[in-house]
Design a protein around this motif. Sequence first.
Motif, short mmCIF file in Angstrom:
data_model
loop_
_atom_site.label_atom_id
_atom_site.label_comp_id
_atom_site.label_asym_id
_atom_site.label_seq_id
_atom_site.Cartn_x
_atom_site.Cartn_y
_atom_site.Cartn_z
N UNK A 91 0.84 -1.21 0.00
CA UNK A 91 0.00 0.00 0.00
C UNK A 91 0.87 1.26 0.00
N UNK A 92 1.92 1.24 0.77
CA UNK A 92 2.81 2.40 0.82
C UNK A 92 3.56 2.58 -0.49
N UNK A 93 4.04 1.48 -1.07
CA UNK A 93 4.76 1.56 -2.34
C UNK A 93 3.85 2.09 -3.45
N UNK A 94 2.55 1.78 -3.34
CA UNK A 94 1.59 2.25 -4.34
C UNK A 94 1.16 3.69 -4.11
N UNK A 95 1.70 4.30 -3.05
CA UNK A 95 1.39 5.70 -2.77
C UNK A 95 0.10 5.91 -2.02
N UNK A 96 -0.48 4.83 -1.48
CA UNK A 96 -1.77 4.95 -0.79
C UNK A 96 -1.61 5.10 0.73
N UNK A 97 -0.38 4.89 1.22
CA UNK A 97 -0.16 5.01 2.66
C UNK A 97 -0.82 3.90 3.45
N UNK A 98 -0.52 3.82 4.73
CA UNK A 98 -1.11 2.81 5.60
C UNK A 98 -1.28 3.39 7.00
N UNK A 99 -2.44 3.15 7.59
CA UNK A 99 -2.78 3.71 8.90
C UNK A 99 -3.55 2.67 9.71
N UNK A 100 -3.35 2.72 11.02
CA UNK A 100 -4.09 1.84 11.92
C UNK A 100 -5.16 2.67 12.61
#
Length: 509
Positions: A290-299
């Motif tokens: 997700x991060x590599x795709x530029x979408x970021x990741x959050x909990x």
Amino acid sequence: MNNRLIFDGPVILGAGLAGLTAALSSVKGAARKALVLSPTPLATGCSSAWAQGGMAAALSADDTPALHAADTDAAGAGLCDPEAVELLTREGPDAVRALAALGAPFDRKDGDFTLSLEAAHSRARVARVGGDGAGAAIMAAVIAAVRATPAIEIREGARARRLLQDATGRVIGVLAQIDGQLVEILSPAVILATGGVGGLYAVTTTPAEVRGEGLGLAALAGAVIADPEFVQFHPTAIDIGRDPAPLATEALRGEGAILRNSDARAFMADYHPARELAPRDVVARAIHAEREAGRGAFLDATVVVGGHFPKEFPAVFEACMSGGVDPRRAMIPVVPAVHYHMGGVATDLDGQTSLPGLYAAGECAATGVHGANRLASNSLLEAAVFGARAGRAAAGEQHAPSQPVSLAPTPDLPADVLQILRKAMSRDAGVIRSAEGLTRLMGVIEALEAAHGQGPILAAARLITTAALARHESRGGHSRADFPATDPVGIRTFVTLDGREPGLRYAAE
């Protein structure tokens, strides 16, 4: 000329849970002493004190060691040693009770342990302290017990610079740097309890001092190393630009926290049917993608924890707030970070390595209990169970009537050069690997060795990289973009630094 100390008992390198448990075990009922060397003050510089989760053990009426073993085997992706797993899970409940008897304040209700569910466990079996403070509280109790034991001597500010060996290769002591002075310590046995390899990477949840030096010292002495390519990345380090990165404990996902991208979309269903409770390596790769795709990741724990954060997860709450994130109202930015090393110095079930006189326990050891991927909260348990066994075994060793063949300290790595290595390791031996990246990394390591010598830090990095290049499959914590499939039969890596040992063995051997 170095100072020389002859010590009648095991010398233990490292003061985490494995090291201090080994010390207590080695002097119990024995007339000998134990010497603990710690590069930092007790309770600092060790991963044990930072552990948030707790200790996994079959402590409830609906659980059994066999069920715990089955979950451990499943997480290990075909590489767990069955005998080691059986021992860990059988002795696990008593290890937790022994720590409670020392004063570790595990959460309880009506006298029973309060148990939490974590990813890849089929039962709620993780004994905790204050939600996310297990490691610090357990270490406080163990340190108090060690300080109250006159037979245990502690030297802080002590860093091992070489394992001392005689002409036969037997380990007969350690060359230590204590308060800036080199001291030869001759002893019947040395126990390595130096922790993992997180400090070799730019993004890690472990203390900066934990950088594979015990593994490297053993390898430079000729010890067999097992499974060094298997590095576990915790999926949810808190991404606030801190080194080391604070941890958002897996217990949050156990409570129902959801992983979302920058569009607030829950994405784990795209990667695994267990979603947030998928094995750690799966969740880490999903967040990485997700991060590599530029979408970021959050909990997102705003609903399931929300206003209860300060009381239920105080360490996570404090870390988030210090980075400008209020987890009661906002999603927590997360990034995969090196969290645990499944590989290490190969040992038997009593911590004995391939070198006479040398033992290892805890994260720097490879008993085979974790296989290719550690089951959550098995690490403190392993430290306690196998630390005690190593201490008992090492206490039975006698002084070898011989002298060390070399007294030269191994080469050190300057701090600025270490940062070059850390960035290269994260880039090329991280969550996703390839032949191209690993070959590039090997070039960096070789250039640093040529400039600074082959010390323990670079030796550890070389072993991880070499084994990762040689494993042409993806399994557990080791994921190859160019070899995405998993081989039908699980084969473990056993290797020495100079490659003398046969490279691979079947896990069941």
